[in-house]
Design a protein around this motif. Structure first.
Motif, PDB file in Angstrom:
ATOM      1  N   SER A 143      11.078 -59.007   5.904  1.00  0.00           N
ATOM      2  CA  SER A 143      10.981 -60.345   6.494  1.00  0.00           C
ATOM      3  C   SER A 143      11.867 -61.346   5.761  1.00  0.00           C
ATOM      4  CB  SER A 143       9.533 -60.834   6.472  1.00  0.00           C
ATOM      5  OG  SER A 143       8.722 -60.001   7.241  1.00  0.00           O
ATOM      6  N   LEU A 144      11.840 -61.315   4.438  1.00  0.00           N
ATOM      7  CA  LEU A 144      12.695 -62.217   3.662  1.00  0.00           C
ATOM      8  C   LEU A 144      14.165 -61.896   3.857  1.00  0.00           C
ATOM      9  CD1 LEU A 144      10.677 -62.540   0.335  1.00  0.00           C
ATOM     10  CD2 LEU A 144      11.066 -64.305   2.068  1.00  0.00           C
ATOM     11  N   LEU A 145      14.477 -60.624   3.961  1.00  0.00           N
ATOM     12  CA  LEU A 145      15.855 -60.210   4.184  1.00  0.00           C
ATOM     13  C   LEU A 145      16.359 -60.722   5.532  1.00  0.00           C
ATOM     14  CD1 LEU A 145      17.957 -58.470   2.694  1.00  0.00           C
ATOM     15  CD2 LEU A 145      17.190 -56.559   4.073  1.00  0.00           C
ATOM     16  N   LEU A 146      15.538 -60.592   6.565  1.00  0.00           N
ATOM     17  CA  LEU A 146      15.931 -61.082   7.885  1.00  0.00           C
ATOM     18  C   LEU A 146      16.093 -62.597   7.885  1.00  0.00           C
ATOM     19  CD1 LEU A 146      13.766 -58.815  10.202  1.00  0.00           C
ATOM     20  CD2 LEU A 146      16.228 -58.702   9.826  1.00  0.00           C
ATOM     21  N   LEU A 147      15.257 -63.295   7.137  1.00  0.00           N
ATOM     22  CA  LEU A 147      15.387 -64.742   7.012  1.00  0.00           C
ATOM     23  C   LEU A 147      16.713 -65.110   6.342  1.00  0.00           C
ATOM     24  CD1 LEU A 147      14.074 -67.526   7.359  1.00  0.00           C
ATOM     25  CD2 LEU A 147      13.034 -67.196   5.108  1.00  0.00           C
ATOM     26  N   ALA A 148      17.070 -64.375   5.296  1.00  0.00           N
ATOM     27  CA  ALA A 148      18.349 -64.618   4.615  1.00  0.00           C
ATOM     28  C   ALA A 148      19.524 -64.342   5.551  1.00  0.00           C
ATOM     29  CB  ALA A 148      18.444 -63.741   3.369  1.00  0.00           C
ATOM     30  N   TYR A 149      19.438 -63.269   6.332  1.00  0.00           N
ATOM     31  CA  TYR A 149      20.506 -62.950   7.278  1.00  0.00           C
ATOM     32  C   TYR A 149      20.636 -64.041   8.339  1.00  0.00           C
ATOM     33  CZ  TYR A 149      20.528 -58.133   5.462  1.00  0.00           C
ATOM     34  OH  TYR A 149      20.621 -57.020   4.675  1.00  0.00           O
ATOM     35  N   THR A 150      19.511 -64.542   8.813  1.00  0.00           N
ATOM     36  CA  THR A 150      19.528 -65.602   9.823  1.00  0.00           C
ATOM     37  C   THR A 150      20.151 -66.865   9.251  1.00  0.00           C
ATOM     38  OG1 THR A 150      17.584 -64.656  10.888  1.00  0.00           O
ATOM     39  CG2 THR A 150      18.079 -66.953  11.395  1.00  0.00           C
ATOM     40  N   ASN A 151      19.826 -67.180   8.002  1.00  0.00           N
ATOM     41  CA  ASN A 151      20.436 -68.348   7.364  1.00  0.00           C
ATOM     42  C   ASN A 151      21.942 -68.187   7.233  1.00  0.00           C
ATOM     43  OD1 ASN A 151      18.052 -69.736   7.112  1.00  0.00           O
ATOM     44  ND2 ASN A 151      17.643 -69.005   5.044  1.00  0.00           N
ATOM     45  N   ARG A 152      22.399 -66.984   6.901  1.00  0.00           N
ATOM     46  CA  ARG A 152      23.840 -66.729   6.809  1.00  0.00           C
ATOM     47  C   ARG A 152      24.488 -66.936   8.185  1.00  0.00           C
ATOM     48  NH1 ARG A 152      25.497 -64.712   2.057  1.00  0.00           N
ATOM     49  NH2 ARG A 152      27.532 -64.174   2.868  1.00  0.00           N
ATOM     50  N   PHE A 153      23.825 -66.454   9.225  1.00  0.00           N
ATOM     51  CA  PHE A 153      24.353 -66.605  10.577  1.00  0.00           C
ATOM     52  C   PHE A 153      24.445 -68.082  10.953  1.00  0.00           C
ATOM     53  CE2 PHE A 153      23.627 -67.129  15.130  1.00  0.00           C
ATOM     54  CZ  PHE A 153      24.722 -66.454  15.635  1.00  0.00           C
ATOM     55  N   PHE A 154      23.379 -68.854  10.699  1.00  0.00           N
ATOM     56  CA  PHE A 154      23.385 -70.278  11.054  1.00  0.00           C
ATOM     57  C   PHE A 154      24.450 -71.041  10.265  1.00  0.00           C
ATOM     58  CE2 PHE A 154      18.804 -69.920  12.599  1.00  0.00           C
ATOM     59  CZ  PHE A 154      19.197 -69.891  13.927  1.00  0.00           C
ATOM     60  N   SER A 155      24.646 -70.682   8.999  1.00  0.00           N
ATOM     61  CA  SER A 155      25.687 -71.333   8.192  1.00  0.00           C
ATOM     62  C   SER A 155      27.068 -71.035   8.763  1.00  0.00           C
ATOM     63  CB  SER A 155      25.618 -70.852   6.751  1.00  0.00           C
ATOM     64  OG  SER A 155      24.417 -71.225   6.157  1.00  0.00           O
ATOM     65  N   LEU A 156      27.275 -69.796   9.137  1.00  0.00           N
ATOM     66  CA  LEU A 156      28.561 -69.401   9.713  1.00  0.00           C
ATOM     67  C   LEU A 156      28.782 -70.084  11.061  1.00  0.00           C
ATOM     68  CD1 LEU A 156      31.025 -67.630   9.171  1.00  0.00           C
ATOM     69  CD2 LEU A 156      29.848 -65.774  10.333  1.00  0.00           C
ATOM     70  N   ALA A 157      27.741 -70.168  11.870  1.00  0.00           N
ATOM     71  CA  ALA A 157      27.849 -70.836  13.167  1.00  0.00           C
ATOM     72  C   ALA A 157      28.183 -72.322  12.981  1.00  0.00           C
ATOM     73  CB  ALA A 157      26.543 -70.682  13.951  1.00  0.00           C
TER      74      ALA A 157
END
Length: 125
Positions: A16-30
């Protein structure tokens, strides 16, 4: 190998924490891509290639993380109904997908560093 019901349950918070980190990376990139499209400065071709590559890798990171999570749940279901061997195999597959996701994360970090180096080179001009 015997996998108890609690073994895959231990991965729930980590995934769950890993997916949250991945989502944050995606939003930052977007957000970065959106800000670049609003700027009036031209975007270097190598930056665009880098951004496309990072988006693709983050997508695969998220997909493999979600699949790992889903297999973890499926593993628990099989163990719960008494199919321990099948549950153990599914748990192994879940771990492999999690490992793949982590390796993609390292690759994406390296590409991100390359992007920063490209930006620094442009600032030197």
């Amino acid at each position: 190998m015997h996998v108890s019901l609690t073994t895959p349950a231990l991965l729930f918070p980590a995934i769950s924490l890993l997916l949250l980190a991945y989502t944050n990376r995606f939003f930052s990139l977007a957000a970065l891509i959106r800000s670049l499209s609003r700027d009036e400065h031209p975007v270097h071709t190598s930056q665009l290639k880098n951004l496309r590559q990072r988006i693709s890798i983050i997508k695969r990171m998220q997909e493999s993380g979600v699949m790992s999570f889903a297999l973890c749940v499926l593993c628990m279901i099989f163990i719960y109904i008494g199919f321990n061997k099948i549950g153990s195999v599914i748990f192994g597959c879940s771990l492999l997908l999690l490992l793949y996701s982590l390796l993609l994360s390292v690759i994406e970090i390296r590409i991100s560093v390359d992007a920063l180096n490209i930006h620094l080179k442009e600032m030197d001009k």
